[in-house]
Write a protein that holds these residues in place. Structure first.
Motif: not given
Ligand SMILES: [Zn+2]
Ligand SMILES: [Zn+2]
Lengths: 285, 296
Positions: B266-294
């Motif tokens: 919920a906190a992340f969703d709200e931040a995405r909305k209020s900061h217009d995340v996903g606009r053009e040329r934006d970095p890809q933002f994710e929440l860090a999650r235990e167990g995820v390999m990148v």
């Protein structure tokens, strides 16, 4: 008897700070809501704390890519909590006694140092130095006589002898020191600053505060000259006392820098009693 | 280069049904270079399961980089299995304590003293070495270059920038963007602001063009005012900095221990909305999650 300057840095490690600084740091640090700027203000009005904090942040522990010139600058780089804990560890060493065997009155000494610091900063502004560098002049003024604290603390008999001689013969203290011990307080302070990798301009201003012509650099911002001038101005005002009975006239380099001699510059600066009053506040417990 | 999150929680482990998705272990990241060099960033409780997973690789060489010595970044180290097994070589890099003038080895050995832990540091069977990090110094681990930068926290905290075959991975450890400690009408305000601005430029430069940035994002914008000075970043500060630095992919970490999976999203969703995340040329933002390999 000659004084061995190489043993000085180790001695200073264990040197306590001024009672005013120690008391205020302990008081502030006991409050969880202590404002960072209040803590900075206490540290930057205590020559021992300032010197030791600058020593740490400029040390190899950090290996920072640029020299740190002031306490504020240090806070931005290493954080207020590290600075606070450092101040606490200095406070834990104890306090400089108000009177010492050398007979140097530490309250009067602190007043002198703070007075020179404020006037040096004022002169920086007068010279058109940008605000952010004027703070460096304050630090230089505060630390210019650091060598005297070291002497009073660790070579009290020798230093007393110099203070007495300077007073009796009305000679300048650093000349008497040089004659008696082969080294004077300006050089001791300057060497410490160099050994501790303090910014070069600061080390120079301390080292050459009686002979600015040796330390001033062409095209420099005038820190050496400002500390020299501030030192004479504060003594002319009779504010504080650091054991030197003489007021020196400006050498040509300094008069050129300010376009004035001592009395001329003092009349340009006008009434300094407000500045001196602010400085005096910090000497009170 | 690839990496895996073993712990993403800040301050204290937060196990339980409400944190099972993002994970309850405190900070630990495993990074592998192109030749499978093993680097570990921080030794929070996540380093315990990581240590178990390494058994098939014994004897191994590992370099652990400690961002700072707060509990949540070192508390798993005494239970890191490789340190007990002969033949393993463990090198720990971190900041010395400038207040007590103890180096990183002494600081860490203290958490293994008699009162706290049954095995003393001197009794560890692996070959242990400790190296003090200095700002700007760079350390080479096989093909991976590790550079460090001092970042603002209530203790010395090093951010690390790892580069390997043209790929860049940056981890901040714990970091709060420096702010002006003076009020606008204080004489010191402009001078201080200039230093704050300069430092920000240096930090953004440290992040510059990273393929992956893992950044301390402990607080929501609403929580921050009451937690100012505690040494952590916010959704707003992380999003802004990543954009400014031209980072490609950003993982927000150091999740609050009190935040459930649902609250965190919920906190992340709200931040995405209020900061217009996903606009053009934006970095890809994710929440860090235990167990995820990148894979980078
Ligand atoms: Zn943390
Ligand atoms: Zn921390």
């Amino acid at each position: 008897m000659a004084i061995d300057a190489t043993e000085v840095p180790d001695l200073v490690e264990r040197m306590p700070a001024f009672p005013q600084g120690v008391t205020k740091v302990l008081d502030l640090a006991s409050r969880p809501d202590c404002a960072p700027k209040a803590l900075v203000q206490v540290i930057e009005h205590d020559p021992v704390m300032t010197m030791k904090v600058l020593k740490l942040v400029n040390s190899a522990y950090f290996g920072l890519s640029r020299p740190i010139n002031s306490i504020n600058h240090g806070v931005v780089y290493v954080g207020i909590n590290t600075i606070k804990n450092l101040a606490l560890s200095i406070a834990a060493i104890g306090m400089l006694p108000k009177s010492n065997k050398a007979g140097l009155d530490m309250n009067q000494f602190l007043a002198h140092s703070l007075g020179v610091a404020s006037v040096a900063k004022l002169l920086a502004t007068h010279l058109g130095v940008p605000d952010k560098d004027a703070t460096d002049f304050f630090v230089a003024g505060l630390l210019h006589d650091f060598g005297k604290v070291v002497l009073a603390q660790f070579k009290p008999e020798e230093f007393r002898h110099c203070l007495d001689q300077a007073a009796e013969q009305e000679r300048s203290l650093h000349e008497v020191e040089l004659e008696s011990h082969g080294i004077s307080h300006d050089e001791i302070g300057g060497r410490l600053a160099e050994a501790w990798k303090l910014p070069t301009a600061l080390a120079h201003a301390i080292h050459h505060h009686h002979h600015p012509e040796h330390g001033a650099e062409d095209g420099g911002d005038g820190m050496c000259e400002a500390v020299f001038a501030a030192n004479q101005i504060v003594r002319s005002l009779g504010f504080g006392d650091a054991g030197n009975p003489l007021i020196a006239e400006f050498p040509p380099l300094v008069s050129e820098r300010f376009g004035n001699d001592l009395s001329g510059l003092m009349s340009v600066l006008g009434d300094l009693s407000g500045e001196m009053e602010k400085a005096r506040l910090f000497t009170q417990l | 280069m690839h990496f895996k999150f073993w712990g993403v929680r800040g301050s204290i482990p937060a196990p339980g049904p409400k944190t099972v998705h993002y994970g309850g272990n405190t900070t630990c990241i495993e990074v592998r270079g192109e030749n499978n060099e093993l680097l570990i960033l921080d030794g929070g409780t996540g380093i315990f399961p990581l240590g178990q997973s390494l058994v098939p690789e014994f004897p191994l060489k590992v370099h652990i980089f400690i961002t700072h010595t707060h509990w949540d970044h070192i508390q798993g180290l005494p239970m890191f299995l490789p340190i007990f097994v002969p033949g393993n070589e463990v090198t720990i890099h971190g900041a010395a304590d400038p207040i007590t003038q103890r180096d990183i080895g002494e600081v860490l050995a203290r958490q293994m003293e008699y009162a706290y832990f049954p095995v003393r540091e001197a009794e560890l069977n692996a070959s242990m070495s400790y190296l003090n990090i200095q700002e700007g110094q760079s350390v080479q681990v096989g093909g991976v270059n590790v550079r460090s930068m001092l970042l603002n926290h209530p203790v010395l905290n090093f951010g690390y920038r790892l580069e390997c075959e043209g790929k860049v991975f940056v981890f901040t450890g714990d970091h709060e963007w420096p702010y002006n400690i003076y009020n606008k009408d204080d004489p010191d305000y402009p001078d201080y602001q200039q230093m704050v601005d300069e430092q920000r430029i240096r930090v953004v430069e440290f992040f510059r063009n990273a393929d992956v940035l893992v950044i301390d994002t402990a607080y929501t914008d609403a929580e921050y005012p009451s937690r100012k000075g505690w040494g952590h970043g916010t959704f707003a500060s992380s999003i802004e900095a990543a954009r400014e630095a031209g980072v490609k992919r950003v993982f927000l970490t150091h999740h609050e221990p009190t935040r459930s999976d649902a609250d965190l999203e919920a906190a992340f969703d709200e931040a995405r909305k209020s900061h217009d995340v996903g606009r053009e040329r934006d970095p890809q933002f994710e929440l860090a999650r235990e167990g995820v390999m990148v894979e980078i």
